[in-house]
Design a protein around this motif. Structure first.
Motif, PDB file in Angstrom:
ATOM      1  N   ARG A  39       0.830  -1.214   0.000  1.00  0.00           N
ATOM      2  CA  ARG A  39       0.000   0.000   0.000  1.00  0.00           C
ATOM      3  C   ARG A  39       0.864   1.264   0.000  1.00  0.00           C
ATOM      4  O   ARG A  39       0.583   2.218  -0.733  1.00  0.00           O
ATOM      5  N   ASP A  40       1.922   1.280   0.809  1.00  0.00           N
ATOM      6  CA  ASP A  40       2.812   2.442   0.848  1.00  0.00           C
ATOM      7  C   ASP A  40       3.453   2.695  -0.512  1.00  0.00           C
ATOM      8  O   ASP A  40       3.560   3.837  -0.959  1.00  0.00           O
ATOM      9  N   VAL A  41       3.889   1.620  -1.159  1.00  0.00           N
ATOM     10  CA  VAL A  41       4.544   1.765  -2.464  1.00  0.00           C
ATOM     11  C   VAL A  41       3.552   2.296  -3.499  1.00  0.00           C
ATOM     12  O   VAL A  41       3.870   3.206  -4.265  1.00  0.00           O
ATOM     13  N   VAL A  42       2.335   1.754  -3.516  1.00  0.00           N
ATOM     14  CA  VAL A  42       1.330   2.219  -4.486  1.00  0.00           C
ATOM     15  C   VAL A  42       1.035   3.699  -4.273  1.00  0.00           C
ATOM     16  O   VAL A  42       0.992   4.480  -5.233  1.00  0.00           O
ATOM     17  N   ARG A  43       0.835   4.117  -3.028  1.00  0.00           N
ATOM     18  CA  ARG A  43       0.553   5.532  -2.745  1.00  0.00           C
ATOM     19  C   ARG A  43       1.723   6.418  -3.165  1.00  0.00           C
ATOM     20  O   ARG A  43       1.537   7.487  -3.751  1.00  0.00           O
ATOM     21  N   TYR A  44       2.928   5.983  -2.856  1.00  0.00           N
ATOM     22  CA  TYR A  44       4.114   6.775  -3.159  1.00  0.00           C
ATOM     23  C   TYR A  44       4.298   6.942  -4.666  1.00  0.00           C
ATOM     24  O   TYR A  44       4.499   8.054  -5.156  1.00  0.00           O
ATOM     25  N   VAL A  45       4.216   5.844  -5.418  1.00  0.00           N
ATOM     26  CA  VAL A  45       4.431   5.953  -6.862  1.00  0.00           C
ATOM     27  C   VAL A  45       3.290   6.714  -7.532  1.00  0.00           C
ATOM     28  O   VAL A  45       3.514   7.417  -8.531  1.00  0.00           O
ATOM     29  N   ALA A  46       2.081   6.616  -6.990  1.00  0.00           N
ATOM     30  CA  ALA A  46       0.953   7.381  -7.555  1.00  0.00           C
ATOM     31  C   ALA A  46       1.205   8.869  -7.424  1.00  0.00           C
ATOM     32  O   ALA A  46       0.941   9.640  -8.350  1.00  0.00           O
ATOM     33  N   HIS A  47       1.724   9.292  -6.277  1.00  0.00           N
ATOM     34  CA  HIS A  47       2.014  10.714  -6.082  1.00  0.00           C
ATOM     35  C   HIS A  47       3.203  11.176  -6.906  1.00  0.00           C
ATOM     36  O   HIS A  47       3.177  12.262  -7.481  1.00  0.00           O
ATOM     37  N   ASP A  51       0.123   9.878 -11.933  1.00  0.00           N
ATOM     38  CA  ASP A  51      -0.747   9.048 -12.762  1.00  0.00           C
ATOM     39  C   ASP A  51      -1.241   7.874 -11.926  1.00  0.00           C
ATOM     40  O   ASP A  51      -0.623   6.801 -11.931  1.00  0.00           O
ATOM     41  N   PRO A  52      -2.350   8.065 -11.180  1.00  0.00           N
ATOM     42  CA  PRO A  52      -2.846   6.990 -10.312  1.00  0.00           C
ATOM     43  C   PRO A  52      -3.129   5.689 -11.058  1.00  0.00           C
ATOM     44  O   PRO A  52      -3.063   4.615 -10.480  1.00  0.00           O
ATOM     45  N   GLN A  53      -3.438   5.785 -12.344  1.00  0.00           N
ATOM     46  CA  GLN A  53      -3.747   4.571 -13.109  1.00  0.00           C
ATOM     47  C   GLN A  53      -2.502   3.736 -13.384  1.00  0.00           C
ATOM     48  O   GLN A  53      -2.599   2.545 -13.627  1.00  0.00           O
ATOM     49  N   ALA A  54      -1.327   4.352 -13.321  1.00  0.00           N
ATOM     50  CA  ALA A  54      -0.084   3.615 -13.550  1.00  0.00           C
ATOM     51  C   ALA A  54       0.513   3.100 -12.251  1.00  0.00           C
ATOM     52  O   ALA A  54       1.515   2.385 -12.275  1.00  0.00           O
ATOM     53  N   ALA A  55      -0.101   3.424 -11.114  1.00  0.00           N
ATOM     54  CA  ALA A  55       0.483   3.104  -9.810  1.00  0.00           C
ATOM     55  C   ALA A  55       0.679   1.606  -9.601  1.00  0.00           C
ATOM     56  O   ALA A  55       1.722   1.182  -9.094  1.00  0.00           O
ATOM     57  N   ASP A  56      -0.299   0.789  -9.997  1.00  0.00           N
ATOM     58  CA  ASP A  56      -0.161  -0.654  -9.790  1.00  0.00           C
ATOM     59  C   ASP A  56       0.992  -1.236 -10.601  1.00  0.00           C
ATOM     60  O   ASP A  56       1.757  -2.067 -10.106  1.00  0.00           O
ATOM     61  N   ASP A  57       1.135  -0.771 -11.846  1.00  0.00           N
ATOM     62  CA  ASP A  57       2.239  -1.262 -12.679  1.00  0.00           C
ATOM     63  C   ASP A  57       3.587  -0.828 -12.108  1.00  0.00           C
ATOM     64  O   ASP A  57       4.542  -1.606 -12.082  1.00  0.00           O
ATOM     65  N   LEU A  58       3.650   0.420 -11.639  1.00  0.00           N
ATOM     66  CA  LEU A  58       4.896   0.919 -11.062  1.00  0.00           C
ATOM     67  C   LEU A  58       5.228   0.192  -9.758  1.00  0.00           C
ATOM     68  O   LEU A  58       6.393  -0.093  -9.480  1.00  0.00           O
ATOM     69  N   ALA A  79      13.952  -1.432   5.672  1.00  0.00           N
ATOM     70  CA  ALA A  79      13.543  -2.009   4.389  1.00  0.00           C
ATOM     71  C   ALA A  79      12.555  -1.081   3.687  1.00  0.00           C
ATOM     72  O   ALA A  79      12.527  -1.006   2.464  1.00  0.00           O
ATOM     73  N   ARG A  80      11.742  -0.337   4.458  1.00  0.00           N
ATOM     74  CA  ARG A  80      10.787   0.610   3.873  1.00  0.00           C
ATOM     75  C   ARG A  80      11.533   1.700   3.090  1.00  0.00           C
ATOM     76  O   ARG A  80      11.207   1.985   1.944  1.00  0.00           O
ATOM     77  N   ALA A  81      12.554   2.295   3.707  1.00  0.00           N
ATOM     78  CA  ALA A  81      13.326   3.344   3.021  1.00  0.00           C
ATOM     79  C   ALA A  81      14.026   2.784   1.791  1.00  0.00           C
ATOM     80  O   ALA A  81      14.049   3.419   0.729  1.00  0.00           O
ATOM     81  N   TRP A  82      14.590   1.596   1.925  1.00  0.00           N
ATOM     82  CA  TRP A  82      15.271   0.946   0.802  1.00  0.00           C
ATOM     83  C   TRP A  82      14.305   0.716  -0.351  1.00  0.00           C
ATOM     84  O   TRP A  82      14.590   1.028  -1.502  1.00  0.00           O
ATOM     85  N   LEU A  83      13.110   0.189  -0.035  1.00  0.00           N
ATOM     86  CA  LEU A  83      12.126  -0.111  -1.073  1.00  0.00           C
ATOM     87  C   LEU A  83      11.589   1.168  -1.719  1.00  0.00           C
ATOM     88  O   LEU A  83      11.409   1.222  -2.936  1.00  0.00           O
ATOM     89  N   LEU A  84      11.350   2.211  -0.924  1.00  0.00           N
ATOM     90  CA  LEU A  84      10.843   3.455  -1.498  1.00  0.00           C
ATOM     91  C   LEU A  84      11.883   4.144  -2.379  1.00  0.00           C
ATOM     92  O   LEU A  84      11.524   4.811  -3.351  1.00  0.00           O
ATOM     93  N   VAL A 147       4.766  14.110   0.877  1.00  0.00           N
ATOM     94  CA  VAL A 147       4.089  12.814   0.789  1.00  0.00           C
ATOM     95  C   VAL A 147       4.805  11.779   1.659  1.00  0.00           C
ATOM     96  O   VAL A 147       4.166  11.040   2.415  1.00  0.00           O
ATOM     97  N   LEU A 148       6.120  11.738   1.584  1.00  0.00           N
ATOM     98  CA  LEU A 148       6.876  10.749   2.359  1.00  0.00           C
ATOM     99  C   LEU A 148       6.684  10.931   3.860  1.00  0.00           C
ATOM    100  O   LEU A 148       6.463   9.960   4.585  1.00  0.00           O
ATOM    101  N   THR A 149       6.777  12.177   4.331  1.00  0.00           N
ATOM    102  CA  THR A 149       6.753  12.409   5.782  1.00  0.00           C
ATOM    103  C   THR A 149       5.356  12.612   6.342  1.00  0.00           C
ATOM    104  O   THR A 149       5.038  12.094   7.404  1.00  0.00           O
TER     105      THR A 149
END
Length: 199
Positions: A39-47, A51-58, A79-84, A147-149
């Motif tokens: 969920r964190d990754v989807v929200r982050y890449v969407a912001h 392009d919220p529609q590309a968030a799942d692919d990203l 691991a959260r910081a590494w993944l983001l 967004v991150l903080t």
């Protein structure tokens, strides 16, 4: 939360422990790691991508990259910081790829066609659109720090790792983003009040 011995781990410590176990080949740990951060990754890449529609692919691209390089994760950061930080690179690569590829449209008025294709009437949809519009008004570096903080709850130090900049820079960007958002909200309130008075 997870307990090891007498010690209860925080959420980030648990996720990092799962990443290290996944690195050692534990398939259950891989599943826990992905579920905990999806969920964190989807929200982050969407912001980041706007392009919220590309968030799942990203997000999928992010996890594929992360699982492919998990053998290099040593647990020096969460691991959260590494993944983001991997998600950030995935978005940048996606934007570069999209900018290099021309797009065509059969519709005479493609902007109207896109607007009509967007969902309407969903609970909270208008608020979400308003928030996206406000965030879109921010410069990219300030939006990312905010967004991150403020939305994802990352500590400033981890946001600095993700953004590859000093902690003080993240703090400054967040402060400036807040000031801009407050000014934009005040401006919108003034416009609404003026419209109501004119009606």
């Amino acid at each position: 939360m997870r307990t090891i011995g007498n010690r209860t781990l925080s959420a980030d410590e648990s996720i990092t422990a799962w990443a290290l176990a996944a690195r050692a080949g534990d398939p259950v740990a891989v599943e826990h790691f992905v579920r905990a951060l999806h969920r964190d990754v989807v929200r982050y890449v969407a912001h980041l991508s706007a392009d919220p529609q590309a968030a799942d692919d990203l997000a999928q691209d992010t996890f594929l990259r992360a699982l492919g390089s998990l053998h290099r994760f040593e647990g020096r950061s969460s691991a959260r910081a590494w993944l983001l930080s991997i998600a950030r690179r995935a978005v940048i690569d996606s934007l570069r790829h999209a900018a290099a590829r021309p797009r065509s449209s059969d519709a005479a008025d493609w902007q109207t066609a896109v607007e009509r294709a967007q969902p309407r009437g969903l609970p909270g949809f208008d608020d979400g659109v308003a928030l996206l519009d406000l965030l879109a008004a921010l410069p990219g570096d300030r939006r990312e720090a905010f967004v991150l903080t403020q939305m994802m709850g990352l500590p400033y130090a981890e946001a600095a790792l993700v953004s590859d900049c000093p902690v003080g820079t993240v703090r400054s960007r967040v402060a400036r983003a807040r000031a801009t958002l407050i000014a934009l909200l005040a401006e919108a309130d003034t416009e609404v009040t003026a419209e109501r008075a004119a009606a």
